[in-house]
Write an enzyme that holds these catalytic residues in place. Sequence first.
Site, mmCIF file in Angstrom:
data_model
loop_
_atom_site.group_PDB
_atom_site.id
_atom_site.type_symbol
_atom_site.label_atom_id
_atom_site.label_comp_id
_atom_site.label_asym_id
_atom_site.label_seq_id
_atom_site.Cartn_x
_atom_site.Cartn_y
_atom_site.Cartn_z
ATOM 1 N N TRP A 115 0.799 -1.215 0.000
ATOM 2 C CA TRP A 115 0.000 0.000 0.000
ATOM 3 C C TRP A 115 0.839 1.276 0.000
ATOM 4 O O TRP A 115 0.367 2.316 -0.429
ATOM 5 C CB TRP A 115 -0.982 0.022 1.166
ATOM 6 C CG TRP A 115 -0.366 -0.212 2.508
ATOM 7 C CD1 TRP A 115 0.157 0.726 3.354
ATOM 8 C CD2 TRP A 115 -0.223 -1.470 3.172
ATOM 9 N NE1 TRP A 115 0.618 0.135 4.497
ATOM 10 C CE2 TRP A 115 0.393 -1.220 4.416
ATOM 11 C CE3 TRP A 115 -0.559 -2.780 2.845
ATOM 12 C CZ2 TRP A 115 0.689 -2.227 5.333
ATOM 13 C CZ3 TRP A 115 -0.270 -3.783 3.749
ATOM 14 C CH2 TRP A 115 0.343 -3.507 4.976
ATOM 15 N N GLY A 126 1.474 3.462 -3.458
ATOM 16 C CA GLY A 126 0.454 4.342 -4.023
ATOM 17 C C GLY A 126 -0.209 5.272 -3.033
ATOM 18 O O GLY A 126 -1.034 6.097 -3.393
ATOM 19 N N HIS A 127 0.137 5.157 -1.762
ATOM 20 C CA HIS A 127 -0.522 5.960 -0.711
ATOM 21 C C HIS A 127 0.522 6.581 0.197
ATOM 22 O O HIS A 127 0.753 6.059 1.277
ATOM 23 C CB HIS A 127 -1.460 5.071 0.097
ATOM 24 C CG HIS A 127 -2.442 5.818 0.934
ATOM 25 N ND1 HIS A 127 -2.196 6.213 2.216
ATOM 26 C CD2 HIS A 127 -3.688 6.245 0.646
ATOM 27 C CE1 HIS A 127 -3.255 6.818 2.721
ATOM 28 N NE2 HIS A 127 -4.177 6.841 1.778
ATOM 29 N N PHE A 128 1.190 7.545 -0.107
ATOM 30 C CA PHE A 128 1.199 8.419 -1.267
ATOM 31 C C PHE A 128 2.619 8.449 -1.821
ATOM 32 O O PHE A 128 3.563 8.471 -1.028
ATOM 33 C CB PHE A 128 0.785 9.840 -0.873
ATOM 34 C CG PHE A 128 -0.584 9.909 -0.240
ATOM 35 C CD1 PHE A 128 -1.724 9.885 -1.031
ATOM 36 C CD2 PHE A 128 -0.730 9.988 1.136
ATOM 37 C CE1 PHE A 128 -2.994 9.969 -0.456
ATOM 38 C CE2 PHE A 128 -1.991 10.068 1.705
ATOM 39 C CZ PHE A 128 -3.130 10.060 0.924
ATOM 40 N N VAL A 149 2.154 6.879 3.625
ATOM 41 C CA VAL A 149 1.367 6.867 4.860
ATOM 42 C C VAL A 149 0.420 5.677 4.790
ATOM 43 O O VAL A 149 -0.214 5.440 3.766
ATOM 44 C CB VAL A 149 0.541 8.166 5.013
ATOM 45 C CG1 VAL A 149 -0.333 8.123 6.254
ATOM 46 C CG2 VAL A 149 1.448 9.389 5.036
#
Length: 143
Positions: free
Chosen positions: A46, A49-51, A56
């Site tokens: 994750w 892509g976050h971020f 985060v």
Amino acid sequence: MPLLNQEQIKEIIPHRDPFLLIDEIEEMEPGVRVVAKKYLKEDEFWFAGHFPGHPVQPGVLTIEMLAQAGAVCILSMPEYKGKIALFGGIDKARFRGEVKPGDTLRLEVEMLKLRKSFGTGKATAYVGDQRVANTEIMFAIGE
């Protein structure tokens, strides 16, 4: 030394990679309370892509980690062996800090109510001494 490692956790809950989101159980009184840990690696799927440029952890994944810890607590009871715990609801969720790669997340769940096939728990996540999330989770026990 953990009370339960990830292989032992897999004997209790049905989650598997890439969605087994707890690494170990530190403390547990089955059906009452649990303390689990998640060691957040930079390559968790994750974070890419976050971020990008400011990784985060999504808050909903922190809630899922708390729920998995709670599931281990409940499904460790002999009468629930081999069953699954399903979300019934999430109340009063609050996010109080960022969770980043390299953090160790301590996941604490205390059962508030437990009936035959459903219950409620108070769940809190910490990085060090800082509370980063808390919520009440409702769950149902399924076959």
